[in-house]
Design an enzyme around this catalytic site. Structure first.
Site, PDB file in Angstrom:
ATOM      1  N   ASP A 179       0.857  -1.183   0.000  1.00 52.74           N
ATOM      2  CA  ASP A 179       0.000   0.000   0.000  1.00 52.74           C
ATOM      3  C   ASP A 179       0.886   1.224   0.000  1.00 52.74           C
ATOM      4  OD1 ASP A 179      -2.347   1.789   0.408  1.00 52.74           O
ATOM      5  OD2 ASP A 179      -3.351  -0.097   0.869  1.00 52.74           O
TER       6      ASP A 179
ATOM      7  N   HIS B 254      -2.689   2.889  -4.680  1.00 51.40           N
ATOM      8  CA  HIS B 254      -2.187   2.443  -3.373  1.00 51.40           C
ATOM      9  C   HIS B 254      -0.764   1.907  -3.499  1.00 51.40           C
ATOM     10  CE1 HIS B 254      -5.745   3.020  -0.882  1.00 51.40           C
ATOM     11  NE2 HIS B 254      -6.487   2.520  -1.863  1.00 51.40           N
TER      12      HIS B 254
ATOM     13  N   GLU C  68      -9.810   2.527  -5.627  1.00 49.39           N
ATOM     14  CA  GLU C  68      -9.575   3.918  -5.238  1.00 49.39           C
ATOM     15  C   GLU C  68      -8.484   4.627  -6.045  1.00 49.39           C
ATOM     16  OE1 GLU C  68     -11.081   3.840  -0.624  1.00 49.39           O
ATOM     17  OE2 GLU C  68      -8.960   3.548  -0.972  1.00 49.39           O
TER      18      GLU C  68
END
Length: 777
Positions: free
Chosen positions: A205, A280, A347
């Site tokens: 991440d 990420h 995302e």
């Protein structure tokens, strides 16, 4: 001669007793406290009693390894070395035997007074049969210390059991806070005890790269370490520049991960790696800046905290990006023999893709109309590579955007909708919606819990989870592989804290993905959880007791100046006792049966009692009536529509807010100051004004920098009677604080309270000012 015969008879009696003691206990169904609940249980009279002469019968090497777990436990708690043998004795033994008629992971456990037989078709079935057998034993069996004066016996039962779903998982986020190998192995042990079979490791991440990749050493040399800002709130940490030395983090070597994978396999747990893409991945880009968009991209650092929006993502236009990812995945697939590779896919903010010349060229060459289709191209290309190596791709539900890859499995986290859509198109689905499966959410009242990301997911809510959506057709339902809990660790820095967040909620989730839906019953589960808590304690698990906490619902009637307090608990028929004042609660305190009406300043204490003993911590609330209660209140700038409490009376209703700023007891102003004028409906002598506020810097809530109190008798001309100031200070935790302004007694009808908003946060964003009560005394 007669004396000798008597002595021999006595000796034989003792020897026989030592061989196989007969049970005197009569078992009932309430004694069967197995979690997750078995599919079918038949209780018969009698019991099987273990002795130091009980034999463990292993017909092959695989069953021998499974029986060694039982052998080890008996050594720990009874100091017996139960012998593993290759053939059945006449009685007093446990046998694991193969049965082709049983499906994988199923088992048949048959306990009679002279033997125990576990039938299964695979090692997983044997393992789960042993786990159920251990849960039939006294809870002390779960410990690691010698136990005296106890009968190790189990009731005579026949248990026919097997899972409802084949994917029963837990995700551990190792990026935001690194959790070591010992903790991972302990978690695998617990997964096996709960008959869970998937451990999803979130290895990559923005805040940390946790897996050694030999071809790209900077991924761990740079990407595994961040600047230590742990004293600050996750979302209020300072931005990091390229080249700043990181000292906080860690990573697993490939050998360590192979060790974890092998250990998990022995417990029927498949370890699935997650290598995030295209977003990420700031930790990777910090190590290799060429992976992001544009010709000569600016170097960046590994962020110490929250990143939003996530714009530094892999460039979808550069061939070097795909070369890098394929190289990484080749090494990942050497470590993890799992059927699935998780690629994230969530995302991604694609603003750079819209401007990047490489991405524009890719879209033109591939006839892609927008960046959503470019993401779909990215995912489909990676799926083709993964499939070519005998693996399957799984990703978060954002991989649906722009068109789903042909053979991809969707992990639906933003509710059930993504999973439903994927199943309708014939794709496999793992359900993991935030509302039931995000174990980083609070599980009890925020005032009583360690810091969490937000939300509220108590034990009883987890138990309501069902991976199959009611509107699904039978065909669509067949694509639901199962469900999974997710433990994101932004706010979970230690293994001890991670345990607290996982247990006991993992017990509830395990039953939702293992047991038949029609067999589930909250009252029955709550009864079995009483024993499960004892098991956790004997195992040394840092189990949360949040479900025991008494919580309250408080309502104010400003017309009658009455506050009504409703007390509740997660467990059915809870014995809640309460009393007023500071004296300690006892079993003789008043039994709570109906809502409590309060008309004057009162301290209320309450707790759950069981067996005459107080269970869990004590609920305590002070309902404070004051001179402003129920009086008209006006505001020069109206509060934000998102936080309206119960209207203008919120600040004068004697009800205080909690750290949960969504609890309906707060008024809030975004970037504006607060000015409130309270009409006391006549002159009154006053000498103190208290303004209740909250600070939670992560979501942008800050204490006022100044509180000023003025009084008036005509509502026109006000006199300042006191001012206090408070400079901004970094703070990593939610805090409730009363700002107290005291002054010489004054006669006044109107009281004006001004609270100054910080206006601009250290990171440049706007700021919230929250107020729950203005007390005038």
């Amino acid at each position: 001669m007669k004396k000798i015969r008597i002595g021999i008879l006595t000796l034989l009696t003792i020897v026989c007793f030592g061989c196989h003691t007969k049970s005197t206990k009569v078992y009932t169904e309430e004694d069967i406290t197995i979690i997750p609940k078995p599919k079918q249980v038949t209780l018969n009279p009698g019991a099987f009693s273990f002795t130091e002469n009980t034999k463990l019968v292993a017909l092959d090497e695989a069953t021998s390894e499974t029986l060694e777990m039982l052998q080890t436990n008996f050594k720990n708690v009874a100091d017996w070395k139960l012998e593993i043998v290759a053939s059945e004795p006449a009685s007093n033994y446990i046998l694991l035997t193969h049965d082709d008629s049983l499906e994988n992971e199923n088992y048949l456990l048959e306990v009679s007074s002279d033997k125990i037989v576990i039938r299964a078709n695979d090692q997983a079935g044997y393992l789960y049969g042993i786990q159920s057998l251990q849960q039939l034993l006294p809870v002390e069996f779960e410990g690691n210390t010698l136990v005296e004066n106890i009968q190790w016996e189990v009731p005579n039962v026949i248990i026919n059991d097997g899972p409802r779903f084949k994917w029963r998982g837990v995700m551990l986020d190792l990026s935001r806070h690194f959790l070591d190998k010992a903790y991972i192995k302990n978690t695998i042990d617990q997964l096996a005890k709960h008959k869970m079979n998937v451990l999803h490791l979130h290895l990559v991440d923005d805040q940390g790269w946790r897996i050694e990749i030999k071809k790209y050493p900077k991924l761990t040399e740079v990407g595994a370490w961040r600047v230590d800002q742990e004293e600050l709130h996750w979302n209020s940490r300072e931005p990091i520049k390229a080249g700043q030395k990181g000292t906080y983090g860690g990573f697993f070597t490939q050998n360590e991960l192979k060790e974890i994978v092998a250990y998990a396999a022995s417990k029927n747990v498949e370890v699935i790696p997650e290598i995030e893409m295209p977003a990420h991945v700031t930790s990777a880009i910090a190590a290799y800046p060429h992976l992001k968009c544009f010709e000569n991209p600016e170097a960046i650092g590994v962020p110490s905290g929250g990143v939003w929006p996530i714009t530094d993502i892999y460039c979808a236009g550069k061939e070097s990006t795909f070369e890098f990812l394929e190289d990484v995945l080749l090494e990942v697939m050497e470590i993890f023999p799992s059927q699935y590779i998780h690629i994230g896919g969530d995302e991604a903010t694609k603003t750079n893709w819209e401007q990047c010349p490489f991405c524009k060229k890719r879209m033109a060459n591939e006839n892609l109309k927008d960046v959503e289709e470019l993401q779909s191209y990215f995912i489909k290309r990676m799926e083709k590579f993964i499939n070519a190596h005998g693996k399957r791709l799984v990703g978060w539900d954002e991989i649906l955007e722009g068109g789903l890859a042909p053979d991809a499995t969707v992990m639906s986290w933003r509710g059930f909708e993504g999973g439903l859509e994927a199943a309708q198109h014939g794709h496999d689905v793992v359900m993991t919606p935030t509302s039931y499966c995000y174990f980083d959410y609070y599980q009890g009242p925020q005032n009583e819990e360690p810091l969490a990301i937000g939300g509220y997911l108590p034990l009883s809510k987890v138990y309501q989870f069902d991976p199959v959506v009611e509107t699904m057709t039978e065909e669509e339902a067949t694509h639901v592989l199962g469900g999974q809990a997710n433990l994101w660790t932004e706010y979970i820095p230690t293994a001890e804290h991670a345990e607290y967040m996982l247990y006991p909620r993992l017990a509830a989730l395990s039953e939702t993905v293992w047991s038949p839906k029609d067999a589930r019953n909250w009252d029955d589960f709550a009864h079995r959880m009483e024993t499960q808590y004892k098991r956790y304690e004997n195992q040394g698990v840092n189990v949360a007791k949040s479900a025991f906490l008494v919580t309250s619902k408080t309502e104010a009637d400003t017309e009658t100046k009455t506050v009504t307090l409703t007390l509740q608990n997660e467990f059915p028929n809870a014995n809640i006792r309460y009393q007023f004042g500071d004296e300690a609660l006892t079993q003789n305190s008043t039994v709570y049966t109906n809502p409590i009406e309060i008309t004057e300043t009162t301290i209320v204490q309450a707790s759950l009692f069981k067996g005459g003993k107080l269970i869990g911590s004590t609920f305590r609330d002070t309902i404070q009536f004051h001179k402003a209660v129920a009086h008209p209140t006006a505001f020069s700038t109206i509060y934000n529509e998102r936080y309206q409490g119960v209207g203008n009376s919120t600040l004068v209703n004697a009800v205080r807010g909690t750290k949960n700023f969504h609890d309906g007891q707060w008024l809030a102003w975004l970037n504006d100051d607060m000015e409130a004028i309270i009409d006391l409906s006549g002159q009154k002598s006053i000498e103190k004004v208290v303004l209740g506020s909250m600070e939670n810097q992560g979501p942008g809530i800050f204490f006022p920098t100044m509180v000023e109190v003025s009084t008036s008798n005509d509502g026109e001309v006000f006199e300042n009677v006191g001012t206090i100031s408070r400079a901004f200070a970094p703070n990593g935790n939610p805090v409730l604080k009363d700002f107290i302004v005291e002054f010489e007694p004054k006669q006044a009808r109107y009281v004006k309270v001004n609270a100054k908003n910080l206006n601009t946060a250290p990171n440049g964003s706007g700021t919230w000012l929250f107020v729950d009560e203005i007390l005038i005394q």
